[in-house]
Enzyme design. Structure first.
Site, PDB file in Angstrom:
ATOM      1  N   GLY A 135       0.828  -1.200   0.000  1.00 43.32           N
ATOM      2  CA  GLY A 135       0.000   0.000   0.000  1.00 43.32           C
ATOM      3  C   GLY A 135       0.860   1.247   0.000  1.00 43.32           C
ATOM      4  O   GLY A 135       2.004   1.222   0.472  1.00 43.32           O
TER       5      GLY A 135
ATOM      6  N   GLN B 231       3.232   9.852   0.989  1.00 42.30           N
ATOM      7  CA  GLN B 231       4.512   9.150   1.074  1.00 42.30           C
ATOM      8  C   GLN B 231       5.449   9.444  -0.087  1.00 42.30           C
ATOM      9  O   GLN B 231       6.637   9.152  -0.019  1.00 42.30           O
ATOM     10  CB  GLN B 231       4.265   7.637   1.171  1.00 42.30           C
ATOM     11  CG  GLN B 231       3.588   7.237   2.471  1.00 42.30           C
ATOM     12  CD  GLN B 231       3.362   5.754   2.531  1.00 42.30           C
ATOM     13  OE1 GLN B 231       2.373   5.255   2.027  1.00 42.30           O
ATOM     14  NE2 GLN B 231       4.308   5.024   3.122  1.00 42.30           N
TER      15      GLN B 231
ATOM     16  N   CYS C 291       5.739  -0.164   7.403  1.00 41.00           N
ATOM     17  CA  CYS C 291       5.406   0.954   6.531  1.00 41.00           C
ATOM     18  C   CYS C 291       6.631   1.318   5.698  1.00 41.00           C
ATOM     19  O   CYS C 291       7.743   1.355   6.235  1.00 41.00           O
ATOM     20  CB  CYS C 291       4.983   2.141   7.402  1.00 41.00           C
ATOM     21  SG  CYS C 291       4.554   3.610   6.465  1.00 41.00           S
ATOM     22  N   LEU C 292       6.410   1.592   4.418  1.00 43.89           N
ATOM     23  CA  LEU C 292       7.527   1.971   3.546  1.00 43.89           C
ATOM     24  C   LEU C 292       8.184   3.267   4.022  1.00 43.89           C
ATOM     25  O   LEU C 292       9.345   3.515   3.724  1.00 43.89           O
ATOM     26  CB  LEU C 292       7.048   2.134   2.100  1.00 43.89           C
ATOM     27  CG  LEU C 292       6.570   0.844   1.413  1.00 43.89           C
ATOM     28  CD1 LEU C 292       5.956   1.169   0.061  1.00 43.89           C
ATOM     29  CD2 LEU C 292       7.715  -0.147   1.256  1.00 43.89           C
TER      30      LEU C 292
ATOM     31  N   HIS D   5      -4.569   1.628   7.524  1.00 41.28           N
ATOM     32  CA  HIS D   5      -3.191   2.147   7.586  1.00 41.28           C
ATOM     33  C   HIS D   5      -3.004   3.288   6.568  1.00 41.28           C
ATOM     34  O   HIS D   5      -2.466   4.341   6.905  1.00 41.28           O
ATOM     35  CB  HIS D   5      -2.223   0.989   7.306  1.00 41.28           C
ATOM     36  CG  HIS D   5      -0.776   1.366   7.278  1.00 41.28           C
ATOM     37  ND1 HIS D   5       0.139   0.909   8.208  1.00 41.28           N
ATOM     38  CD2 HIS D   5      -0.074   2.154   6.427  1.00 41.28           C
ATOM     39  CE1 HIS D   5       1.334   1.426   7.925  1.00 41.28           C
ATOM     40  NE2 HIS D   5       1.243   2.169   6.845  1.00 41.28           N
ATOM     41  N   GLU D   6      -3.487   3.077   5.348  1.00 37.19           N
ATOM     42  CA  GLU D   6      -3.285   4.088   4.295  1.00 37.19           C
ATOM     43  C   GLU D   6      -4.165   5.319   4.533  1.00 37.19           C
ATOM     44  O   GLU D   6      -3.733   6.447   4.300  1.00 37.19           O
ATOM     45  CB  GLU D   6      -3.555   3.503   2.906  1.00 37.19           C
ATOM     46  CG  GLU D   6      -2.672   2.320   2.513  1.00 37.19           C
ATOM     47  CD  GLU D   6      -1.187   2.548   2.733  1.00 37.19           C
ATOM     48  OE1 GLU D   6      -0.721   3.694   2.625  1.00 37.19           O
ATOM     49  OE2 GLU D   6      -0.485   1.568   3.033  1.00 37.19           O
TER      50      GLU D   6
ATOM     51  N   HIS E 196      -2.507   7.552   6.871  1.00 42.07           N
ATOM     52  CA  HIS E 196      -1.483   8.380   6.225  1.00 42.07           C
ATOM     53  C   HIS E 196      -2.089   9.696   5.725  1.00 42.07           C
ATOM     54  O   HIS E 196      -1.480  10.755   5.842  1.00 42.07           O
ATOM     55  CB  HIS E 196      -0.877   7.655   5.012  1.00 42.07           C
ATOM     56  CG  HIS E 196       0.290   6.766   5.343  1.00 42.07           C
ATOM     57  ND1 HIS E 196       1.459   7.244   5.887  1.00 42.07           N
ATOM     58  CD2 HIS E 196       0.475   5.435   5.181  1.00 42.07           C
ATOM     59  CE1 HIS E 196       2.307   6.235   6.052  1.00 42.07           C
ATOM     60  NE2 HIS E 196       1.735   5.124   5.636  1.00 42.07           N
TER      61      HIS E 196
HETATM   62 NI    NI Z   1       2.535   3.219   5.602  1.00 41.65          NI
END
Ligand code: NI
Length: 170
Positions: free
Chosen positions: A46, A51, A93-94, A135-136, A139
């Site tokens: 995701g 991000q 998370c990236l 989660h997204e 963000h």
């Molecule tokens: Ni994330």
């Protein structure tokens, strides 16, 4: 399409509340394509627009790796309209690489938004997809999974991250 740089904690763009998208024009479509490519290359399941440094309410998710783009979900201006139950899942998370921790989430969520063609979509999901959606969407509110972990895990995170930033400087 372009593989973009992913912003990492503590980049302030990750703390910004993303703005509503007012029209899915060519520029937004290109951004969505770039986000998908960046997510697959990372690889991740995701990615939110914050991000990659664009605080707009757009997310991409694909939990069906490695079937490239088979299970791609694109949501513009997503909103959680229903939620129930509780689940705990080990998240990563990236934007917070190499750190994983258990996070409590709703077990099932219903999310409404628009796809790339400005078509209204509604998704009811549980399990990993429900976790990824929450989660997204976090963000897009400028919230990270590390905000939702307990004080002990947070302390471990802070120490690990300090060391990581120090190691990077050397
Ligand atoms: Ni994330």
């Amino acid at each position: 399409m372009a593989n973009l740089r992913i912003c990492t904690y503590p980049d302030p763009v990750l703390r910004q509340r993303a703005a509503e998208v007012t029209a899915i024009d060519r520029e937004i479509c290109r951004l969505i394509d770039d986000m998908a490519e960046t997510m697959y290359k990372a690889p991740g399941i995701g990615l939110a627009a914050n991000q990659i440094g664009k605080p707009l309410r757009i997310l991409v998710i694909d939990i069906q790796k490695p079937d490239h783009e088979q299970g791609l979900i694109v949501l513009v201006n997503p909103q959680i309209v229903g939620a129930q139950g509780e689940t705990t899942f080990e998240e990563g998370c990236l934007s917070v690489p190499e750190f994983f921790s258990n996070v409590k989430r709703f077990e099932e969520v219903t999310v409404r938004g628009f796809d790339k063609n400005e078509k209204a979509v509604e998704i009811t999901a549980n399990g990993l997809l429900a976790v990824a959606l929450q989660h997204e969407i976090d963000h897009l509110e400028g919230r990270l999974f590390i905000d939702r972990i307990g004080p002990v895990a947070r302390d471990v995170f802070k120490r690990k991250w300090k060391k990581k930033l120090r190691d990077q400087k050397e």
